[in-house]
Design an enzyme around this catalytic site. Structure first.
Site, PDB file in Angstrom:
ATOM      1  N   GLY A   1      32.249 101.838  70.261  1.00 35.42           N
ATOM      2  CA  GLY A   1      33.028 102.308  69.114  1.00 35.42           C
ATOM      3  C   GLY A   1      33.319 103.803  69.213  1.00 35.42           C
TER       4      GLY A   1
ATOM      5  N   PHE B   1      18.701  98.430  90.710  1.00 32.12           N
ATOM      6  CA  PHE B   1      18.591  97.565  89.534  1.00 32.12           C
ATOM      7  C   PHE B   1      18.818  96.131  89.982  1.00 32.12           C
ATOM      8  CE2 PHE B   1      19.095  98.461  84.773  1.00 32.12           C
ATOM      9  CZ  PHE B   1      18.117  99.420  84.756  1.00 32.12           C
TER      10      PHE B   1
ATOM     11  N   GLN C   1      21.747  86.247  77.325  1.00 31.00           N
ATOM     12  CA  GLN C   1      20.832  86.776  78.339  1.00 31.00           C
ATOM     13  C   GLN C   1      19.433  86.959  77.765  1.00 31.00           C
ATOM     14  OE1 GLN C   1      21.179  90.944  80.251  1.00 31.00           O
ATOM     15  NE2 GLN C   1      21.416  89.470  81.907  1.00 31.00           N
TER      16      GLN C   1
ATOM     17  N   HIS D   1      15.710  88.648  78.734  1.00 36.14           N
ATOM     18  CA  HIS D   1      15.201  89.708  79.603  1.00 36.14           C
ATOM     19  C   HIS D   1      13.779  89.367  80.020  1.00 36.14           C
ATOM     20  CE1 HIS D   1      14.068  93.630  81.153  1.00 36.14           C
ATOM     21  NE2 HIS D   1      15.322  94.032  81.040  1.00 36.14           N
TER      22      HIS D   1
ATOM     23  N   LEU E   1      11.510  96.185  74.599  1.00 34.89           N
ATOM     24  CA  LEU E   1      11.920  96.118  75.999  1.00 34.89           C
ATOM     25  C   LEU E   1      11.099  97.026  76.903  1.00 34.89           C
ATOM     26  CD1 LEU E   1      14.229  95.097  77.986  1.00 34.89           C
ATOM     27  CD2 LEU E   1      15.181  97.363  77.663  1.00 34.89           C
TER      28      LEU E   1
ATOM     29  N   GLU F   1      14.206  97.331  83.026  1.00 33.96           N
ATOM     30  CA  GLU F   1      14.297  96.882  84.409  1.00 33.96           C
ATOM     31  C   GLU F   1      14.026  98.043  85.373  1.00 33.96           C
ATOM     32  OE1 GLU F   1      17.136  93.798  85.012  1.00 33.96           O
ATOM     33  OE2 GLU F   1      18.032  94.906  86.664  1.00 33.96           O
TER      34      GLU F   1
ATOM     35  N   ARG G   1      18.497  88.844  86.186  1.00 35.23           N
ATOM     36  CA  ARG G   1      17.577  88.538  85.093  1.00 35.23           C
ATOM     37  C   ARG G   1      17.390  87.055  84.847  1.00 35.23           C
ATOM     38  NH1 ARG G   1      19.753  93.461  81.256  1.00 35.23           N
ATOM     39  NH2 ARG G   1      18.659  95.046  82.457  1.00 35.23           N
TER      40      ARG G   1
ATOM     41  N   HIS H   1      18.091  89.242  75.033  1.00 37.36           N
ATOM     42  CA  HIS H   1      18.404  90.650  75.284  1.00 37.36           C
ATOM     43  C   HIS H   1      19.871  91.002  75.119  1.00 37.36           C
ATOM     44  CE1 HIS H   1      17.919  94.633  76.879  1.00 37.36           C
ATOM     45  NE2 HIS H   1      18.691  94.403  77.914  1.00 37.36           N
TER      46      HIS H   1
ATOM     47  N   ARG I   1      24.820  88.932  82.845  1.00 36.19           N
ATOM     48  CA  ARG I   1      25.147  90.349  83.028  1.00 36.19           C
ATOM     49  C   ARG I   1      24.130  91.012  83.945  1.00 36.19           C
ATOM     50  NH1 ARG I   1      23.403  95.332  80.577  1.00 36.19           N
ATOM     51  NH2 ARG I   1      21.889  94.242  79.275  1.00 36.19           N
TER      52      ARG I   1
HETATM   53  C1  LIG Z   1      16.486  97.741  74.202  1.00 32.00           C
HETATM   54  C2  LIG Z   1      17.781  97.681  74.962  1.00 32.00           C
HETATM   55  C3  LIG Z   1      17.907  98.348  76.177  1.00 32.00           C
HETATM   56  C4  LIG Z   1      19.103  98.292  76.892  1.00 32.00           C
HETATM   57  N1  LIG Z   1      19.206  98.959  78.080  1.00 32.00           N
HETATM   58  C5  LIG Z   1      20.377  98.941  78.762  1.00 32.00           C
HETATM   59  C6  LIG Z   1      20.537  99.669  79.969  1.00 32.00           C
HETATM   60  O1  LIG Z   1      19.634 100.364  80.425  1.00 32.00           O
HETATM   61  N2  LIG Z   1      21.725  99.599  80.607  1.00 32.00           N
HETATM   62  C7  LIG Z   1      22.777  98.855  80.134  1.00 32.00           C
HETATM   63  O2  LIG Z   1      23.841  98.838  80.753  1.00 32.00           O
HETATM   64  N3  LIG Z   1      22.644  98.163  78.968  1.00 32.00           N
HETATM   65  C8  LIG Z   1      21.483  98.197  78.280  1.00 32.00           C
HETATM   66  N4  LIG Z   1      21.378  97.497  77.104  1.00 32.00           N
HETATM   67  C9  LIG Z   1      22.564  96.874  76.536  1.00 32.00           C
HETATM   68  C10 LIG Z   1      23.474  97.937  75.921  1.00 32.00           C
HETATM   69  O3  LIG Z   1      22.690  98.968  75.403  1.00 32.00           O
HETATM   70  C11 LIG Z   1      24.335  97.381  74.795  1.00 32.00           C
HETATM   71  O4  LIG Z   1      24.957  96.201  75.200  1.00 32.00           O
HETATM   72  C12 LIG Z   1      25.422  98.373  74.407  1.00 32.00           C
HETATM   73  O5  LIG Z   1      24.879  99.643  74.176  1.00 32.00           O
HETATM   74  C13 LIG Z   1      26.162  97.878  73.187  1.00 32.00           C
HETATM   75  O6  LIG Z   1      26.994  98.887  72.717  1.00 32.00           O
HETATM   76  P1  LIG Z   1      28.039  98.591  71.566  1.00 32.00           P
HETATM   77  O7  LIG Z   1      28.716  99.883  71.291  1.00 32.00           O
HETATM   78  O8  LIG Z   1      28.873  97.429  71.930  1.00 32.00           O
HETATM   79  O9  LIG Z   1      27.169  98.126  70.304  1.00 32.00           O
HETATM   80  P2  LIG Z   1      25.910  98.791  69.544  1.00 32.00           P
HETATM   81  O10 LIG Z   1      25.392  99.974  70.205  1.00 32.00           O
HETATM   82  O11 LIG Z   1      24.994  97.657  69.261  1.00 32.00           O
HETATM   83  O12 LIG Z   1      26.548  99.290  68.193  1.00 32.00           O
HETATM   84  C14 LIG Z   1      27.022  98.410  67.191  1.00 32.00           C
HETATM   85  C15 LIG Z   1      27.587  99.243  66.055  1.00 32.00           C
HETATM   86  O13 LIG Z   1      28.235  98.383  65.140  1.00 32.00           O
HETATM   87  C16 LIG Z   1      27.870  98.714  63.823  1.00 32.00           C
HETATM   88  N5  LIG Z   1      27.998  97.505  63.006  1.00 32.00           N
HETATM   89  C17 LIG Z   1      27.573  96.255  63.293  1.00 32.00           C
HETATM   90  N6  LIG Z   1      27.907  95.419  62.290  1.00 32.00           N
HETATM   91  C18 LIG Z   1      28.555  96.146  61.364  1.00 32.00           C
HETATM   92  C19 LIG Z   1      29.149  95.855  60.101  1.00 32.00           C
HETATM   93  N7  LIG Z   1      29.140  94.622  59.579  1.00 32.00           N
HETATM   94  N8  LIG Z   1      29.719  96.878  59.411  1.00 32.00           N
HETATM   95  C20 LIG Z   1      29.731  98.139  59.919  1.00 32.00           C
HETATM   96  N9  LIG Z   1      29.196  98.462  61.100  1.00 32.00           N
HETATM   97  C21 LIG Z   1      28.621  97.479  61.808  1.00 32.00           C
HETATM   98  C22 LIG Z   1      26.455  99.248  63.925  1.00 32.00           C
HETATM   99  O14 LIG Z   1      26.197 100.102  62.853  1.00 32.00           O
HETATM  100  C23 LIG Z   1      26.530 100.012  65.254  1.00 32.00           C
HETATM  101  O15 LIG Z   1      27.021 101.317  65.036  1.00 32.00           O
HETATM  102  C24 LIG Z   1      20.190  97.545  76.379  1.00 32.00           C
HETATM  103  C25 LIG Z   1      20.067  96.887  75.172  1.00 32.00           C
HETATM  104  C26 LIG Z   1      18.865  96.924  74.480  1.00 32.00           C
HETATM  105  C27 LIG Z   1      18.765  96.147  73.196  1.00 32.00           C
END
Ligand SMILES: Cc1cc2nc3c(=O)[nH]c(=O)nc-3n(C[C@H](O)[C@H](O)[C@H](O)COP(=O)(O)OP(=O)(O)OC[C@H]3O[C@@H](n4cnc5c(N)ncnc54)[C@H](O)[C@@H]3O)c2cc1C
Length: 560
Positions: free
Chosen positions: A17, A116, A229, A231, A241, A244, A275, A341, A376
């Site tokens: 976003g 990785f 997925q 983990h 978590l 990895e 994974r 995950h 993924r």
């Molecule tokens: C613990 C953990 C570790 C990870 N480590 C890695 C890594 O090392 N490398 C990698 O590539 N990926 C990793 N991932 C995956 C990766 O971090 C996420 O897939 C990615 O950051 C998702 O980004 P995003 O912007 O799509 O969503 P998010 O970062 O999940 O953000 C979602 C946003 O939407 C908003 N939102 C949701 N619903 C609503 C609503 N109804 N109204 C208003 N706002 C809303 C929330 O407030 C938030 O701001 C990890 C995931 C986790 C859980």
């Protein structure tokens, strides 16, 4: 009801976003609506790193990155989308590096890269084991610099769509409980994954699949939701978590017989197999009674790394093990088990992030473009957020050029307000109880190993829970920061996501990537090299299938 007008609304302030907002705000009045403060988004929890074929420690290039991604996806990824990801990610990392993100470097100043899972070269750039945190804070500074308006702690509840064209968003200001109508020419949905559908997950409590459900309810196509997925390494009990990166830096997995069991499942890649393979290996060990003390976990052994390397490369992992499992990882093994995950499926988009509804774009984890296919690779999701976040922002700008501000859908908005008010009556069903039942059934029946009867049962149970949900009520009648109300609305979203996952799991009669059917244990390219598309039309889900776009690499057996 208050009416708020902007050119482009972005729902979600995670990396996807924020990246979209940066691009879109260059020449439009763009605003973000987010249910949490931007830097509390789940992206901030990302630990291990972000993939890009800089080739700093090897002879890497975008094609090798694309090959690993396609193979890792069990050939379900659309390869033209994978090409866009792998060609563009290096520039995006240079860009965020220039914004000020502090990545780890080699002595000569070039970016450090670690191995990785599923990668044939060390390709993962990182900032210690807090990569997401570093990137999210850096992008947030840019949002402030560019004066992007953020409505933080606003929960969007539905998308207004007329004649398959986006018109507006309804949201609740959580601080006051007031609803408002956001009117804009385009919307970008970037709401993250739906991990909270499952009892065991690494995802934060905010990951409730809101955007996927809102888009689905509005008639958009949703794709490949059966691919969830899991983990391999999360702390027992809390499922926090353990990145990895821990295995990338040399950690290995052991069963109750002190055997490094991955040697038997993936003789060459071992712990660094993708994974899905590591998860099924762990689960098989547990089911064969070789879990530690007969329990539902195995050991992650990091002791050979030594405390100096642990402190330098994995300080967060060390601290998490200490704080949440009381284990000194330099001396003892960490007890780990698998948990949900990542959400591979999501709102179906083309390579420009456009959904099947005009003016509705999606990017990040809630979208299915699809670069991850059936599985993924670690480090590819952060890459996706930057590459496709930017594309979504730029595409939305193009789209609104020919657009006037849409009229207000008063009737639909009032109906939605009524639906929310209806939750305040004292229903018989409790939201936390229903959520718990949902999470249990999904873990038990739609988890790591699936079959026909379990999938059927999961789907049936979700439908029953949906009926019961219509009789759920919120006990707290106060409007100010009503987290009961928020969770009741989120449960509605979770139920839609669960239904889509169970439906997909039942339909797909093969095993591919993360989706493993014990009754159909083979991959079946003849019949199933297709995406599962579900759209809500005429009051019910309608299923279609779409062929996978194979442009670079012919599907072959997946060996590691
Ligand atoms: C613990 C953990 C570790 C990870 N480590 C890695 C890594 O090392 N490398 C990698 O590539 N990926 C990793 N991932 C995956 C990766 O971090 C996420 O897939 C990615 O950051 C998702 O980004 P995003 O912007 O799509 O969503 P998010 O970062 O999940 O953000 C979602 C946003 O939407 C908003 N939102 C949701 N619903 C609503 C609503 N109804 N109204 C208003 N706002 C809303 C929330 O407030 C938030 O701001 C990890 C995931 C986790 C859980």
């Amino acid at each position: 009801m208050e009416i708020i007008t902007h050119d482009i609304i972005i729902i979600g302030a995670g990396l996807a976003g924020q990246m979209a907002a940066l691009a879109a705000s260059q020449s439009s009045d763009t605003a973000i609506v987010s249910k949490v403060h931007p830097i509390r988004s789940h992206s901030g929890a990302a630990q291990g790193g972000i993939n890009a074929s800089f080739g700093n420690v090897s002879d890497d290039d975008w094609e090798k990155h694309a090959f690993d991604t396609a193979k890792g996806s069990d050939y379900l990824a659309d390869q033209d989308a994978v090409e866009i990801l792998c060609k563009n990610i290096t520039s995006r990392i240079v860009e965020i590096d220039h914004f000020g993100a502090i990545f780890d470097r080699m002595p000569d100043g070039r970016l450090a890269q670690r191995p990785f899972g599923g990668g044939s070269f060390p390709r993962t750039c990182y900032a210690g084991d807090a990569t997401g945190h570093e990137m999210l804070n850096t992008l947030y500074e840019q949002l402030i610099k560019n004066n992007v308006r953020v409505y933080e702690e606003w929960l969007t509840t539905s998308l207004m769509v007329e004649n398959n064209e986006y018109k507006g968003v309804l949201a609740i200001n959580l601080k006051t409980g007031e609803t408002a109508y956001f009117r804009s020419k385009a919307v970008i949905v970037a709401t993250g994954g739906c991990g909270r559908v499952f009892e065991r997950t690494t995802n934060s409590h905010q990951s409730t699949g809101d955007g996927i459900s809102m888009a689905y309810r509005a008639g958009a196509q949703v794709c490949d939701m059966e691919f969830v997925q899991f983990h391999p390494t999360t702390l027992v009990g809390t499922n926090i978590l353990i990145s990895e990166a821990a295995r990338g830096e040399g950690g290995f997995l052991m069963n109750s017989e002190n055997k490094r069991f991955m040697e038997s499942y993936a003789p060459s890649a071992k712990e660094l197999a993708p994974r899905d393979i590591v998860v099924r290996s762990i689960q098989t060990e547990i089911e064969k009674g070789r879990g530690i003390s007969g329990g539902e976990f195995v050991w992650l052994d990091l002791t050979s790394l030594g405390s100096e390397k642990l402190m330098e490369k994995l300080p967060q992992v060390y601290k998490l093990a200490k704080d949440f499992a009381n284990v000194d990882a330099a001396q003892d093994c960490i007890p780990v088990q698998s948990a949900q995950h990542y959400t591979m499926g999501g709102i179906r988009t083309n390579n420009n992030c456009e959904s099947s509804i005009k003016g509705l774009l999606a990017c990040g984890e809630c979208a299915c473009v699809s670069v991850h296919g059936a599985n993924r690779l670690g480090g590819n999701s952060l890459a996706e957020t930057l590459v496709f976040g930017k594309i979504a922002g730029e595409r939305a700008l193009e789209y609104i050029r020919k657009k006037g501000t849409p009229g207000i859908q008063r009737e639909a908005a009032e109906k939605e307000e009524e639906r929310i008010n209806h939750l305040f009556r004292s229903g018989d069903e409790s939201v936390p109880e229903l959520r718990k039942e949902l999470q249990n059934i999904m873990w038990e029946r739609a988890g790591i190993f699936r079959n026909e009867s379990d999938s059927r049962e999961a789907l049936k149970a979700v439908k029953t829970l949906k009926k019961r949900y219509s009789n759920a009520g919120v006990k707290d009648s106060c409007r100010i920061f009503n987290t009961d109300l928020m969770q009741a609305i989120e449960l509605g979203f979770l139920l839609d996501n669960a239904e889509l996952i169970a439906q997909g799991a039942l339909l797909r009669r093969e095993s591919r990537g993360s989706h493993f059917r014990t009754d159909f244990p083979q991959r079946d390219d003849k019949n199933w090299l297709t995406h599962t598309i579900i759209a809500f039309k005429d009051g019910k889900p309608q299923v279609t299938f779409e062929p996978v776009r194979i442009t670079l690499f012919k599907p072959e057996a997946r060996k590691y």
